[in-house]
Structure formats: structure tokens, C-alpha cells
Write an enzyme that holds these catalytic residues in place. Sequence first.
Site, mmCIF file in Angstrom:
data_model
loop_
_atom_site.group_PDB
_atom_site.id
_atom_site.type_symbol
_atom_site.label_atom_id
_atom_site.label_comp_id
_atom_site.label_asym_id
_atom_site.label_seq_id
_atom_site.Cartn_x
_atom_site.Cartn_y
_atom_site.Cartn_z
ATOM 1 N N ASN A 119 36.598 19.043 56.431
ATOM 2 C CA ASN A 119 35.478 18.840 56.191
ATOM 3 C C ASN A 119 36.137 18.909 54.030
ATOM 4 O O ASN A 119 35.416 19.870 53.994
ATOM 5 C CB ASN A 119 34.076 19.615 56.877
ATOM 6 C CG ASN A 119 33.114 19.292 55.869
ATOM 7 O OD1 ASN A 119 32.944 18.513 55.395
ATOM 8 N ND2 ASN A 119 32.085 20.532 56.059
ATOM 9 N N LYS A 165 33.612 17.940 52.282
ATOM 10 C CA LYS A 165 31.784 18.383 51.999
ATOM 11 C C LYS A 165 31.577 17.895 50.363
ATOM 12 O O LYS A 165 31.933 16.409 50.474
ATOM 13 C CB LYS A 165 31.973 20.121 51.274
ATOM 14 C CG LYS A 165 32.365 21.267 52.252
ATOM 15 C CD LYS A 165 32.615 22.590 52.294
ATOM 16 C CE LYS A 165 32.351 23.536 53.530
ATOM 17 N NZ LYS A 165 32.129 24.723 53.457
ATOM 18 N N HIS A 209 25.812 20.560 61.313
ATOM 19 C CA HIS A 209 26.947 21.715 60.317
ATOM 20 C C HIS A 209 26.290 23.037 59.626
ATOM 21 O O HIS A 209 25.065 22.723 59.563
ATOM 22 C CB HIS A 209 27.337 21.369 58.994
ATOM 23 C CG HIS A 209 28.895 22.101 58.624
ATOM 24 N ND1 HIS A 209 27.932 22.904 57.569
ATOM 25 C CD2 HIS A 209 30.234 22.342 58.395
ATOM 26 C CE1 HIS A 209 29.451 23.816 56.936
ATOM 27 N NE2 HIS A 209 30.499 23.110 57.850
ATOM 28 N N GLU A 238 25.410 24.535 57.157
ATOM 29 C CA GLU A 238 24.670 23.823 55.577
ATOM 30 C C GLU A 238 23.691 22.508 55.431
ATOM 31 O O GLU A 238 22.663 23.019 54.856
ATOM 32 C CB GLU A 238 25.935 23.296 54.063
ATOM 33 C CG GLU A 238 26.843 24.358 54.216
ATOM 34 C CD GLU A 238 28.511 24.582 53.615
ATOM 35 O OE1 GLU A 238 29.067 23.217 53.474
ATOM 36 O OE2 GLU A 238 29.046 24.692 53.677
ATOM 37 N N GLU A 270 31.562 28.048 64.941
ATOM 38 C CA GLU A 270 31.820 27.945 63.188
ATOM 39 C C GLU A 270 30.769 29.152 63.005
ATOM 40 O O GLU A 270 29.264 29.057 62.687
ATOM 41 C CB GLU A 270 31.111 26.829 62.030
ATOM 42 C CG GLU A 270 32.448 26.007 62.561
ATOM 43 C CD GLU A 270 32.023 25.106 61.462
ATOM 44 O OE1 GLU A 270 33.356 25.005 61.193
ATOM 45 O OE2 GLU A 270 31.287 24.280 60.410
ATOM 46 N N GLY A 315 33.392 30.040 54.110
ATOM 47 C CA GLY A 315 33.773 29.539 52.642
ATOM 48 C C GLY A 315 33.571 30.418 52.121
ATOM 49 O O GLY A 315 33.919 31.580 50.838
ATOM 50 N N SER A 339 37.345 29.759 57.181
ATOM 51 C CA SER A 339 38.147 29.723 56.850
ATOM 52 C C SER A 339 39.742 29.739 57.353
ATOM 53 O O SER A 339 40.441 31.158 56.862
ATOM 54 C CB SER A 339 37.798 31.719 56.015
ATOM 55 O OG SER A 339 37.259 31.342 55.467
#
Length: 262
Positions: free
Chosen positions: A10, A12, A96, A98, A168, A174, A214
Site C-alpha cells: 500500500n 499510500k 483502511h 486511514e 491491521e 506506521g 509495521s
Amino acid sequence: MKRRPLIVGNWKMYKSIPETITLVNVIKAGLYKVAGVDVAVCPPFTSLKAASETLEGAKIDLGAQDMCSEVEGAFTGAISPLMLKDVRCRYVILGHSERRKIFGETNGEINRKISTALRFSFVPILCVGETLEERESKRAFEVVKEQFDTCLIGLAASDIERVVIAYEPVWAIGTGRTATPEQAEQMHSYIRRLLKEKYGEVVSERVRILYGGSVKPDNIALLMAKSNVDGALVGGASIKGESFIQIVTNALPEPLLEPVRR
Ligand code: PEP
């Protein structure tokens, strides 16, 4: 039953078109001989066409990071499934964390996107996962169940077989703080149990459950050693060619070194 591993990058909101071409070429060259694993990259929308053209002849698939649930119309800023078909996307990441947190996406909207993705023969990658606060208050399983149930409402068992689920944990995305292989396995086996209860054993054994948060070249092997971890959704480490190549290579106990062309 061991499922075919899947590693998805991904990207991003990183990489211009020239940078995309460079990175795809590096990944293509690095993975030329690796077989026994499915690999996909998900660049930003503006880079999809360039990535698609650069991937020509490689056994690496393309994915998008989001998609509108509508096919066309007055939806300023949105990208339709037809547009993703144009550039030969196979996968689409949906829900996701985010998108949920920053753009306010709800489980209901994600459910509509998944239905549309399946109607257009994409492989949806449904992201689920709890925040740190939810984990610390011992609500991780409850939160993931709610996301699972609502995002998959109305789908038949035959649809579910085509869905990939990515666990996730938000606290691992991150942050450099990866879930331990045991924590990942605990949630993955829980998700597989939910799949079994709702859609039956055969379907539950076919669905690939990826871990994301991560993932790095030095932790992928231990995660993959767990029986319900079927691959990874990789963010930061997927936009550096060498680290993504190493993650894919280290994901397999004994990588098969055979050139495969599509
Ligand atoms: C992600 O964005 O899906 C992700 C897992 O990010 P990272 O690997 O950087 O934690």
C-alpha cells in the site's frame, strides 16, 4: 489447509508517476524469479496507469487504495470501478483505517464498496482492526467482529471466498510497533472462526487473512510461520524497492526460484 501467500504494498499518498515507474521496475526485477506467492502493488490513483504499463509481462498485480461504491455520476473526487478496470486493477483496498479515521468512512459505506467491487470482479481487501484504546480496554475482538459483520452484510458465501481480509491493528500502522506473531495469530484465528460460523468451513479455509502493521523484512518470516497468517499488507516498507523485495522473499520458507510471466 495452507493458502497461497499474498503480499500487497500500500503506497499510500507517495510516489509521482516517474517515481512509480522507477519503483515498479525495481520490484519487477527483484521478484523476477520468485514464485509461490501472489504479489500486488497499490500506488495512488494518478500512478495506476503508469504502473499498469510498467507491470506488463510481470507476475505482479495492481490494486487501488479505495474505490467509489457508485459506478458513475456526480461524485466529485471519487474514482469508479469502471476507471479501475480501465487500468487493469485486480485488487482494491477497502476500509483502511486511514480512510475510516481521516475521511470518516463507516462500516456501512465499506459494505457498499465491497458489494460493488465484487460485482465488478475485483478482489476486495477488507481492512479491520482495533485502536490502542480499544485493545487496552479489552474490546479488540468485539470491534473486529462489528467491522466484520457490518462490512460483509448481504454477501453470499460464494462472494466471501473472493474477499481478502487484512487485520491491521491501528496501533501498529506506521508506528514501528508490530503485533507479535502470537497477537496476530490470535486475531486471525478468531476471524477464521467468524468466517466458519457464518459461511461454513470450506469457505473459511479458503479466505486469505493478511496481517498489516509495521511489517518489515526482519519480522515477516515469524508472522508467516503462524498457521492463519496468509500474507501481509505492507505500508511504509513497500515504497522502498529493496525492503519490499525482501519482505516477499522472506515470506516464503523456501522461495521457489522460477521465472514466471503473465
Ligand atoms: C498500511 O498502511 O496498511 C500499513 C500496514 O502501514 P505500515 O506497514 O507502514 O504500518
